[in-house]
Motif scaffolding. Sequence first.
Motif, PDB file in Angstrom:
ATOM      1  N   GLU A 172     -63.694  -4.019 -14.822  1.00 19.65           N
ATOM      2  CA  GLU A 172     -62.910  -3.336 -15.853  1.00 19.65           C
ATOM      3  C   GLU A 172     -62.138  -4.328 -16.715  1.00 19.65           C
ATOM      4  OE1 GLU A 172     -60.615  -0.682 -13.492  1.00 19.65           O
ATOM      5  OE2 GLU A 172     -62.254   0.765 -13.226  1.00 19.65           O
ATOM      6  N   GLN A 220     -70.283  -9.546 -16.958  1.00 18.06           N
ATOM      7  CA  GLN A 220     -70.286  -8.132 -16.582  1.00 18.06           C
ATOM      8  C   GLN A 220     -71.602  -7.769 -15.894  1.00 18.06           C
ATOM      9  OE1 GLN A 220     -69.313  -6.192 -20.372  1.00 18.06           O
ATOM     10  NE2 GLN A 220     -67.540  -5.298 -19.374  1.00 18.06           N
ATOM     11  N   ASN A 241     -63.147  -7.519 -17.356  1.00 18.70           N
ATOM     12  CA  ASN A 241     -64.014  -8.575 -17.898  1.00 18.70           C
ATOM     13  C   ASN A 241     -64.746  -8.068 -19.143  1.00 18.70           C
ATOM     14  OD1 ASN A 241     -66.109 -10.574 -18.264  1.00 18.70           O
ATOM     15  ND2 ASN A 241     -65.717 -11.218 -16.162  1.00 18.70           N
ATOM     16  N   LYS A 242     -64.641  -8.798 -20.248  1.00 22.28           N
ATOM     17  CA  LYS A 242     -65.265  -8.381 -21.501  1.00 22.28           C
ATOM     18  C   LYS A 242     -66.501  -9.217 -21.850  1.00 22.28           C
ATOM     19  CE  LYS A 242     -62.003  -5.389 -21.966  1.00 22.28           C
ATOM     20  NZ  LYS A 242     -62.287  -3.979 -21.591  1.00 22.28           N
ATOM     21  N   ASN A 243     -66.849 -10.163 -20.983  1.00 23.95           N
ATOM     22  CA  ASN A 243     -68.015 -11.009 -21.245  1.00 23.95           C
ATOM     23  C   ASN A 243     -69.276 -10.307 -20.744  1.00 23.95           C
ATOM     24  OD1 ASN A 243     -70.139 -13.000 -20.506  1.00 23.95           O
ATOM     25  ND2 ASN A 243     -68.668 -14.469 -21.335  1.00 23.95           N
TER      26      ASN A 243
END
Length: 395
Positions: free
Chosen positions: A134, A142, A136-138
């Motif tokens: 939740e 992900q 992690n935006k990579n």
Amino acid sequence: IKNRAEKLLTNAWNNIAVDQSTVGILEGTNDLVGLQLQEGKLDEALKILNEPSKGAIALSKAIPDTPPAIQLDTYRLNLQAMVQSAGQGRTELTSDQVDQSISVMKSLCDQTGDTTMLSRSLQNLAAELQSQLEGNKNPEQQAKLAACFKILVDQLTGVSTDPAVIESAGAAMIVLASNLERVPALASKAPEMMAVAEKAFTKLASLSPAELEKIKRKPEEISLKLALAKRGAKKYEEANKLFMEALQKNQNNITIQMEAARNLQQWSEGKDVAKLKSAMLGTELLPNNKKLVWGWGQIAQTASRYPNFQKEFFESRLNIAKCRTQIADASSGAEKQKLYDAAIADIAQTFSRFPELGGAESRNDFDRLLREVQQKAGKPATGLAGLASTEAAPK
């Protein structure tokens, strides 16, 4: 207090005499690793886990007659450290690594005769991994974390006999898969996540109503989740059967009607015109000449009569236009243009009556679709702004 405990345990560990190690020393080492992981001191934790002569893993193998429960704690902490390391992008956590760790943990649980220990360990690790996902935006990281989460939940579903744990695991996978579907770079991973959710809800569906009552669930609720998981795993025909069974029991449930129509629409893969028409216009004629599956058209008509179903109304109207567009894509000649024009008209009519279109997110969806259809129809892609200016022009 934590800092003091960590300092005392670190000093004790630094002075360990390997040939005099005891179960108590291993327990203290595990406690130290646990504290360091809680404090985010991953490098220190990894060092104390993996030091060749007196690391926690080495001690768990070297100390005679170490209780399996304490060894299990060591391997749980090791897997947790691996998960944290992957979450920070430091190392790659492979499926083989997770499988190997869980295999060792399962063997230790079997020795104790208590499989709930493994279930609890996996549940805690899954929660840790979900939290990392939740945050992690990579997309690349992900994808790796999602693959490990899938393995953990799959294992958890297999070993747990607690319906509440199994349902929680299955529901988490549905949420994860649904989130992945919205990320173009990760959407291809969603079906395999849904397959794990399907496994969980298949297991729950085999339980008696009395067993499900313990977690305050009814068989039809589990059946609906199973249908959603099957659809997500691209098992559309099996999902369709479950939706039909549910509608035979309660045809007026608008949630099930929407999911049944969505299943037909996805099953078409944008190419099967018959299924697209069924999704839009309904299917399965009953003796009273009504349709078991209403389709988006009737869903929209029904939802329009109830103020608390506004969201469902606008979603249905949007899907009518989507289905008509996809039917046009699969058509040719004059019929193709006619259908594109009809899809544009669907959106224009909805916009004319309800300019807000259910809110900002829904309005953006309508605008995006309208621009796409206008472009396909060879018209200026002006979107909703063009419709607004047309309506505002003097007559």
